[in-house]
Design a protein around this motif. Sequence first.
Motif, PDB file in Angstrom:
ATOM      1  N   ILE A 452       5.868   3.349  -8.945  1.00  0.00           N
ATOM      2  CA  ILE A 452       6.330   2.064  -9.470  1.00  0.00           C
ATOM      3  C   ILE A 452       6.413   1.081  -8.298  1.00  0.00           C
ATOM      4  CG2 ILE A 452       8.128   0.837 -10.719  1.00  0.00           C
ATOM      5  CD1 ILE A 452       6.727   3.015 -12.350  1.00  0.00           C
ATOM      6  N   LEU A 453       5.484   0.135  -8.267  1.00  0.00           N
ATOM      7  CA  LEU A 453       5.447  -0.871  -7.208  1.00  0.00           C
ATOM      8  C   LEU A 453       5.440  -2.263  -7.829  1.00  0.00           C
ATOM      9  CD1 LEU A 453       2.767   0.826  -4.904  1.00  0.00           C
ATOM     10  CD2 LEU A 453       5.231   0.729  -4.496  1.00  0.00           C
ATOM     11  N   PHE A 454       5.699  -3.264  -6.998  1.00  0.00           N
ATOM     12  CA  PHE A 454       5.833  -4.630  -7.494  1.00  0.00           C
ATOM     13  C   PHE A 454       4.798  -5.539  -6.835  1.00  0.00           C
ATOM     14  CE2 PHE A 454       9.851  -2.437  -7.828  1.00  0.00           C
ATOM     15  CZ  PHE A 454      10.215  -2.684  -9.138  1.00  0.00           C
ATOM     16  N   ASN A 455       4.484  -6.614  -7.512  1.00  0.00           N
ATOM     17  CA  ASN A 455       3.460  -7.552  -7.032  1.00  0.00           C
ATOM     18  C   ASN A 455       4.027  -8.359  -5.866  1.00  0.00           C
ATOM     19  OD1 ASN A 455       1.354  -9.316  -6.700  1.00  0.00           O
ATOM     20  ND2 ASN A 455       1.098  -9.732  -8.883  1.00  0.00           N
ATOM     21  N   ASP A 456       4.011  -7.732  -4.692  1.00  0.00           N
ATOM     22  CA  ASP A 456       4.585  -8.324  -3.500  1.00  0.00           C
ATOM     23  C   ASP A 456       3.890  -7.705  -2.290  1.00  0.00           C
ATOM     24  OD1 ASP A 456       6.234  -9.758  -1.788  1.00  0.00           O
ATOM     25  OD2 ASP A 456       8.048  -9.339  -2.957  1.00  0.00           O
ATOM     26  N   THR A 457       4.389  -7.964  -1.102  1.00  0.00           N
ATOM     27  CA  THR A 457       3.774  -7.404   0.100  1.00  0.00           C
ATOM     28  C   THR A 457       4.153  -5.937   0.260  1.00  0.00           C
ATOM     29  OG1 THR A 457       5.647  -8.000   1.508  1.00  0.00           O
ATOM     30  CG2 THR A 457       3.911  -9.656   1.223  1.00  0.00           C
ATOM     31  N   ILE A 458       3.402  -5.253   1.109  1.00  0.00           N
ATOM     32  CA  ILE A 458       3.700  -3.847   1.411  1.00  0.00           C
ATOM     33  C   ILE A 458       5.101  -3.729   1.999  1.00  0.00           C
ATOM     34  CG2 ILE A 458       3.104  -1.937   2.965  1.00  0.00           C
ATOM     35  CD1 ILE A 458       0.159  -2.683   2.549  1.00  0.00           C
ATOM     36  N   ALA A 459       5.440  -4.611   2.946  1.00  0.00           N
ATOM     37  CA  ALA A 459       6.757  -4.563   3.594  1.00  0.00           C
ATOM     38  C   ALA A 459       7.879  -4.760   2.579  1.00  0.00           C
ATOM     39  CB  ALA A 459       6.840  -5.626   4.680  1.00  0.00           C
ATOM     40  N   SER A 460       7.702  -5.690   1.644  1.00  0.00           N
ATOM     41  CA  SER A 460       8.740  -5.954   0.634  1.00  0.00           C
ATOM     42  C   SER A 460       8.920  -4.769  -0.298  1.00  0.00           C
ATOM     43  CB  SER A 460       8.389  -7.206  -0.170  1.00  0.00           C
ATOM     44  OG  SER A 460       8.397  -8.347   0.657  1.00  0.00           O
ATOM     45  N   ASN A 461       7.831  -4.081  -0.635  1.00  0.00           N
ATOM     46  CA  ASN A 461       7.942  -2.903  -1.490  1.00  0.00           C
ATOM     47  C   ASN A 461       8.653  -1.760  -0.789  1.00  0.00           C
ATOM     48  OD1 ASN A 461       6.525  -2.806  -4.335  1.00  0.00           O
ATOM     49  ND2 ASN A 461       5.341  -4.232  -3.082  1.00  0.00           N
ATOM     50  N   ILE A 462       8.350  -1.558   0.497  1.00  0.00           N
ATOM     51  CA  ILE A 462       9.008  -0.472   1.236  1.00  0.00           C
ATOM     52  C   ILE A 462      10.499  -0.764   1.405  1.00  0.00           C
ATOM     53  CG2 ILE A 462       9.131   0.704   3.476  1.00  0.00           C
ATOM     54  CD1 ILE A 462       6.113   0.375   3.714  1.00  0.00           C
ATOM     55  N   LYS A 490      -5.378  -2.621   6.645  1.00  0.00           N
ATOM     56  CA  LYS A 490      -5.430  -3.777   5.755  1.00  0.00           C
ATOM     57  C   LYS A 490      -5.500  -5.056   6.587  1.00  0.00           C
ATOM     58  CE  LYS A 490      -4.828  -1.186   2.082  1.00  0.00           C
ATOM     59  NZ  LYS A 490      -5.912  -0.957   1.115  1.00  0.00           N
ATOM     60  N   GLU A 491      -6.125  -6.064   6.037  1.00  0.00           N
ATOM     61  CA  GLU A 491      -6.347  -7.308   6.788  1.00  0.00           C
ATOM     62  C   GLU A 491      -5.046  -7.940   7.256  1.00  0.00           C
ATOM     63  OE1 GLU A 491      -8.457 -11.678   6.102  1.00  0.00           O
ATOM     64  OE2 GLU A 491      -8.820 -10.050   4.691  1.00  0.00           O
ATOM     65  N   ALA A 492      -4.006  -7.948   6.375  1.00  0.00           N
ATOM     66  CA  ALA A 492      -2.726  -8.556   6.741  1.00  0.00           C
ATOM     67  C   ALA A 492      -1.667  -7.525   7.078  1.00  0.00           C
ATOM     68  CB  ALA A 492      -2.243  -9.451   5.605  1.00  0.00           C
ATOM     69  N   GLY A 493      -2.071  -6.266   7.224  1.00  0.00           N
ATOM     70  CA  GLY A 493      -1.116  -5.231   7.592  1.00  0.00           C
ATOM     71  C   GLY A 493       0.018  -5.105   6.594  1.00  0.00           C
ATOM     72  N   TYR A 494       1.243  -5.122   7.106  1.00  0.00           N
ATOM     73  CA  TYR A 494       2.423  -4.962   6.250  1.00  0.00           C
ATOM     74  C   TYR A 494       2.677  -6.166   5.362  1.00  0.00           C
ATOM     75  CZ  TYR A 494       3.815  -0.588   8.439  1.00  0.00           C
ATOM     76  OH  TYR A 494       3.862   0.727   8.844  1.00  0.00           O
ATOM     77  N   GLU A 495       2.004  -7.284   5.629  1.00  0.00           N
ATOM     78  CA  GLU A 495       2.170  -8.488   4.810  1.00  0.00           C
ATOM     79  C   GLU A 495       1.096  -8.599   3.727  1.00  0.00           C
ATOM     80  OE1 GLU A 495       4.854 -10.451   4.952  1.00  0.00           O
ATOM     81  OE2 GLU A 495       5.495  -8.921   6.391  1.00  0.00           O
ATOM     82  N   THR A 496       0.327  -7.530   3.526  1.00  0.00           N
ATOM     83  CA  THR A 496      -0.714  -7.513   2.485  1.00  0.00           C
ATOM     84  C   THR A 496      -0.074  -7.456   1.108  1.00  0.00           C
ATOM     85  OG1 THR A 496      -2.221  -6.338   3.962  1.00  0.00           O
ATOM     86  CG2 THR A 496      -2.709  -6.251   1.598  1.00  0.00           C
ATOM     87  N   ARG A 501       1.473  -4.048  -9.930  1.00  0.00           N
ATOM     88  CA  ARG A 501       1.731  -2.608  -9.940  1.00  0.00           C
ATOM     89  C   ARG A 501       0.950  -1.866  -8.856  1.00  0.00           C
ATOM     90  NH1 ARG A 501       1.521  -1.522 -16.543  1.00  0.00           N
ATOM     91  NH2 ARG A 501       2.867  -3.268 -17.112  1.00  0.00           N
ATOM     92  N   GLY A 502       0.622  -2.568  -7.774  1.00  0.00           N
ATOM     93  CA  GLY A 502      -0.102  -1.928  -6.678  1.00  0.00           C
ATOM     94  C   GLY A 502      -1.564  -1.694  -6.975  1.00  0.00           C
ATOM     95  N   SER A 503      -2.160  -2.560  -7.812  1.00  0.00           N
ATOM     96  CA  SER A 503      -3.533  -2.339  -8.273  1.00  0.00           C
ATOM     97  C   SER A 503      -4.567  -2.423  -7.151  1.00  0.00           C
ATOM     98  CB  SER A 503      -3.888  -3.361  -9.356  1.00  0.00           C
ATOM     99  OG  SER A 503      -3.739  -4.690  -8.862  1.00  0.00           O
ATOM    100  N   LYS A 504      -4.207  -3.005  -6.006  1.00  0.00           N
ATOM    101  CA  LYS A 504      -5.163  -3.117  -4.891  1.00  0.00           C
ATOM    102  C   LYS A 504      -5.176  -1.862  -4.020  1.00  0.00           C
ATOM    103  CE  LYS A 504      -4.699  -8.162  -4.609  1.00  0.00           C
ATOM    104  NZ  LYS A 504      -4.329  -9.302  -3.743  1.00  0.00           N
TER     105      LYS A 504
END
Length: 606
Positions: A452-462, A490-496, A501-504
């Motif tokens: 279960i993930l949210f439409n946000d950056t990797i850092a925000s989800n963690i 990833k191109e933007a790293g933790y800010e990707t 729902r983490g579709s990328k």
Amino acid sequence: MKKFSLVFKYLAEKKANIALYFLFNLLSIVFSLVSLAMLAPFLQLLFGLEKLMIEKPFFEWTASSVLDQLKYQLSELINQNGPVAALAAICITVIVSIFFKNLFLYLGLRMLTPMRNHVMTKLRGELYSKILSLPIGYFTEQRKGDIISRMSNDVNEVEWSIIGAMEVLVKEPLTLILIISSLIFLSPQLSLFLVVLLPVMGFVIGRVSRTLKKQSNQAQVQQGLLLSVLDETLGGMRVIKAFNAEKLISGKFGSINKHLNHIRNTMNFRRDLASPMSEFLGVLVLCAILWFGGQLVLNNKAGLDAAGFITYIVFFTQIINPSKAFSNAFYNVQRGTAAIERIEEVINAPVKVIEATAPKTLSSFNHSIEFRNVSFAYEETTILEDINLVIEKGKTIALVGSSGSGKSTLADLVPRFHDVTKGEILIDGVNIKEYSLSSIRDQLSIVTQEPILFNDTIASNISLGMPEADQVSIEQAAKVANAHSFIMQKEAGYETNIGDRGSKLSGGERQRLTIARAVLKNPPILILDEATSSLDTESERLVQDAIDNMMQHRTSIVIAHRLSTIRHADEIIVLQKGRIVERGNHESLLSQQGFYKRLVDMQEVK
């Protein structure tokens, strides 16, 4: 009025605005009537159609006496300054009256806008807060699309139908009361017709609008079904295309859409009937007054002269537009009633997991979690029965069994997603109902089978559970979860941004992010719903390594689907039909040649 208690509760917080809104509308109506009252009798004097009044009349609180006083003042003005000056005075008075009428009308709207937006902000906020506080079981019974429809379409319907009608429902009745009062003051005899005819108008309009509430409720239900089908379509697009089910799904959507179209047409036909019908009925009443009132005036039985009767008719014509607006607003409110009832169904839904009045704080987990004679039933279906289990600190307990045996429900009782029906659960010897919900959930993390993930950056989800975490802590958690390497690619790293729902991300990448989220929180208790069951071999190995890293020195409750992953559990609990049928470690359970052994054999054959 009980139907709108929720709206009135929010409006009560804006009492000053309400008082000023009434005052400004009252003044606006008064200045409007002043400008109308001056024209007919004064123009007759001005243009010589009526003799000027030389002697000052005796004042009484009657319509004719008030008009005579005003005529005398105008006659004095004409005698002293001439008709041109009197005409200028009339024009200036009308201009000033209309200016103040519109000024107070604008000030009234300035009071209404904050009230309207306040009600909608509070309504959305309370509805969303209630959704967050409802137990997990509520959402298994409700369509997600229907809940979204209540949050969006129903709230919008309330805004446009009820809150939008507030201006009309306050201003127009006030206008009607003042005009009717003025008419009664002008001629009580003529106004007897209004006492009879206006209630007849209201009855006819009410009969036509009676079915709007029912039809509006049907429309909102169909809107919810449409959103549910859309949500299922977006979530299952791959399956729909794979099974060539586009026509089937399209037909389902089309059928609901067609039914919604029919309901809305019927509703709008009735709503659009309000304005022309109220105008026609108003003109019927006007003609009745002209006919019977004209005869009374001609026979000097109405208590009014010709100028007064003209003023009476002018005042009465001002009833028609407010009546039209009021009937339209009444129709809209009928529509909004259904929407607010659907919203209140959610707001008034019982919160079955209730926090203690003065809860204790579970600041740390020290000893054990104990299930003592625990049973749980949902509605009338028993899910768990007579569960006795002790989970010591630092131990790993695995829950296995066939689908529907109660594994997930048993795990969900620890964070109080549900409350036990019978028995009790204790943490460090204290019933968990005595602890605050937030302090219990602070002590645990959950990794579900579906990430279960949210439409946000990797850092925000963690950092979801630890929003104050710094970048170093986030990266350390990602390294423990075997996620740091793919994140840095990833191109933007933790800010990707990971998309809806983490579709990328791939399945393994999504799951490792959920593990990193759990690691960052660093809780003493873990609940793991087998996170590797739907992954490929390489992703499974990476995720399993991350899980093993995370489980070190923690108390773990593992819901096992692949039995090979729980061979080293301290105790394996075998559930069947909500009961514990076997328990022990891997080797002891195999030696019993029971249900667990059959499960292992079936998986090894595969």
